[in-house]
Design a protein around this motif. Structure first.
Motif, mmCIF file in Angstrom:
data_model
loop_
_atom_site.group_PDB
_atom_site.id
_atom_site.type_symbol
_atom_site.label_atom_id
_atom_site.label_comp_id
_atom_site.label_asym_id
_atom_site.label_seq_id
_atom_site.Cartn_x
_atom_site.Cartn_y
_atom_site.Cartn_z
ATOM 1 N N ALA A 44 0.696 -1.307 -0.088
ATOM 2 C CA ALA A 44 0.138 -0.014 -0.030
ATOM 3 C C ALA A 44 0.911 1.316 -0.194
ATOM 4 C CB ALA A 44 -0.816 0.096 1.213
ATOM 5 N N ASP A 45 1.842 1.318 0.625
ATOM 6 C CA ASP A 45 2.721 2.416 0.612
ATOM 7 C C ASP A 45 4.168 2.486 -0.295
ATOM 8 O OD1 ASP A 45 3.944 4.617 1.631
ATOM 9 O OD2 ASP A 45 3.779 4.369 3.856
ATOM 10 N N SER A 54 8.720 8.296 7.080
ATOM 11 C CA SER A 54 7.515 7.806 7.757
ATOM 12 C C SER A 54 6.781 7.056 7.035
ATOM 13 C CB SER A 54 6.557 9.026 8.067
ATOM 14 O OG SER A 54 5.257 8.395 8.549
ATOM 15 N N THR A 55 6.520 5.662 7.101
ATOM 16 C CA THR A 55 6.021 4.646 6.205
ATOM 17 C C THR A 55 5.070 3.888 6.970
ATOM 18 O OG1 THR A 55 7.641 3.141 6.351
ATOM 19 C CG2 THR A 55 7.790 4.727 4.561
ATOM 20 N N LEU A 56 4.168 3.210 6.447
ATOM 21 C CA LEU A 56 3.367 2.101 6.972
ATOM 22 C C LEU A 56 4.511 0.942 7.718
ATOM 23 C CD1 LEU A 56 0.170 1.613 4.725
ATOM 24 C CD2 LEU A 56 0.125 2.776 6.982
ATOM 25 N N LEU A 57 5.137 0.566 6.719
ATOM 26 C CA LEU A 57 5.876 -0.628 7.292
ATOM 27 C C LEU A 57 6.859 -0.095 8.583
ATOM 28 C CD1 LEU A 57 7.209 -3.324 6.454
ATOM 29 C CD2 LEU A 57 9.019 -1.985 5.096
ATOM 30 N N ARG A 58 7.277 1.002 8.746
ATOM 31 C CA ARG A 58 7.992 1.354 9.998
ATOM 32 C C ARG A 58 7.061 1.258 11.211
ATOM 33 N NH1 ARG A 58 11.091 6.477 9.553
ATOM 34 N NH2 ARG A 58 11.723 5.924 11.795
ATOM 35 N N ASP A 59 5.870 1.669 10.993
ATOM 36 C CA ASP A 59 4.634 1.622 11.854
ATOM 37 C C ASP A 59 4.290 0.160 12.513
ATOM 38 O OD1 ASP A 59 4.366 4.426 12.491
ATOM 39 O OD2 ASP A 59 2.919 4.603 10.835
ATOM 40 N N CYS A 60 4.241 -0.609 11.330
ATOM 41 C CA CYS A 60 3.876 -1.920 11.570
ATOM 42 C C CYS A 60 5.049 -2.646 12.196
ATOM 43 C CB CYS A 60 3.768 -2.708 10.315
ATOM 44 S SG CYS A 60 2.335 -2.311 9.275
ATOM 45 N N MET A 61 6.102 -2.378 12.096
ATOM 46 C CA MET A 61 7.330 -2.951 12.877
ATOM 47 C C MET A 61 7.178 -2.729 14.341
ATOM 48 S SD MET A 61 10.328 -2.246 10.029
ATOM 49 C CE MET A 61 11.654 -2.711 10.998
ATOM 50 N N GLU A 62 6.636 -1.558 14.468
ATOM 51 C CA GLU A 62 6.408 -1.005 16.241
ATOM 52 C C GLU A 62 5.350 -1.641 16.592
ATOM 53 O OE1 GLU A 62 7.105 2.922 16.965
ATOM 54 O OE2 GLU A 62 8.230 3.180 15.134
ATOM 55 N N ASN A 90 -1.026 6.831 14.116
ATOM 56 C CA ASN A 90 -0.172 7.039 12.981
ATOM 57 C C ASN A 90 -0.599 6.292 11.812
ATOM 58 O OD1 ASN A 90 2.177 8.999 12.478
ATOM 59 N ND2 ASN A 90 3.389 7.271 12.388
ATOM 60 N N ILE A 91 -0.742 5.042 11.911
ATOM 61 C CA ILE A 91 -1.142 4.244 10.680
ATOM 62 C C ILE A 91 -2.276 4.669 10.106
ATOM 63 C CG2 ILE A 91 -2.182 2.024 10.084
ATOM 64 C CD1 ILE A 91 0.014 0.757 12.253
ATOM 65 N N LYS A 92 -3.496 5.063 11.102
ATOM 66 C CA LYS A 92 -4.688 5.764 10.245
ATOM 67 C C LYS A 92 -4.344 7.222 9.784
ATOM 68 C CE LYS A 92 -7.598 6.264 13.572
ATOM 69 N NZ LYS A 92 -8.554 6.645 14.579
ATOM 70 N N ALA A 93 -3.512 8.101 9.990
ATOM 71 C CA ALA A 93 -3.214 9.248 9.654
ATOM 72 C C ALA A 93 -2.345 8.684 8.368
ATOM 73 C CB ALA A 93 -2.242 9.990 10.481
ATOM 74 N N ARG A 94 -1.555 7.932 8.280
ATOM 75 C CA ARG A 94 -0.803 7.807 7.140
ATOM 76 C C ARG A 94 -1.795 7.085 5.916
ATOM 77 N NH1 ARG A 94 3.146 9.097 3.594
ATOM 78 N NH2 ARG A 94 4.098 7.360 2.506
ATOM 79 N N ILE A 95 -2.651 6.208 6.241
ATOM 80 C CA ILE A 95 -3.546 5.770 5.283
ATOM 81 C C ILE A 95 -4.459 6.618 4.803
ATOM 82 C CG2 ILE A 95 -5.554 4.223 5.245
ATOM 83 C CD1 ILE A 95 -4.280 2.276 7.066
ATOM 84 N N LYS A 96 -4.831 7.462 5.622
ATOM 85 C CA LYS A 96 -5.791 8.702 5.041
ATOM 86 C C LYS A 96 -4.697 9.661 4.118
ATOM 87 C CE LYS A 96 -8.592 9.356 9.125
ATOM 88 N NZ LYS A 96 -8.841 10.296 10.161
ATOM 89 N N GLU A 97 -3.654 9.898 4.200
ATOM 90 C CA GLU A 97 -2.671 10.569 3.373
ATOM 91 C C GLU A 97 -2.365 9.610 2.179
ATOM 92 O OE1 GLU A 97 -0.301 13.602 2.217
ATOM 93 O OE2 GLU A 97 -1.515 13.718 3.941
#
Length: 105
Positions: A44-45, A54-62, A90-97
């Motif tokens: 997706a990213d 800032s990416t979804l992958l980095r958020d997912c890792m955390e 942060n994941i929600k905000a990144r998806i919206k972006e």
């Protein structure tokens, strides 16, 4: 990717049989429902520098290890709860972006 998905489907089927479960667990049986969070984030990213920006992958890792602890009935510390919540936001905000970007012609 399809090879991975087929493998995850088979693993799920084996775990379900081992657990003596005949009921359907997922509402929908599409391929994406078998993907790991990290795989979906990579798809997706489209950011190229997935480690530095800032990416979804980095958020997912955390997010994933904390989420997994909850799934295994662990009680989270207040710090872990706060981190889980901030990662989720942060994941929600990144998806919206990403959705906003994808609508640009």
């Amino acid at each position: 990717m399809q090879k991975n998905i087929d493998s995850w489907k088979e693993q799920f089927k084996q775990k379900k049989e081992k657990a003596n479960l005949s009921i359907q667990i997922r509402q929908e049986q599409h391929d994406l429902s078998y993907c790991r969070m990290e795989d979906l984030a990579s798809i997706a990213d489209f950011e190229k520098d997935k480690q530095a920006k800032s990416t979804l992958l980095r958020d997912c890792m955390e997010y994933t290890p904390i989420r997994d602890a909850v799934a295994h009935t662990s009680r989270l510390t207040d710090v872990a709860k706060n981190r889980l919540n901030s990662c989720f936001e942060n994941i929600k905000a990144r998806i919206k972006e990403l959705l906003k970007i994808s609508k640009v012609p």
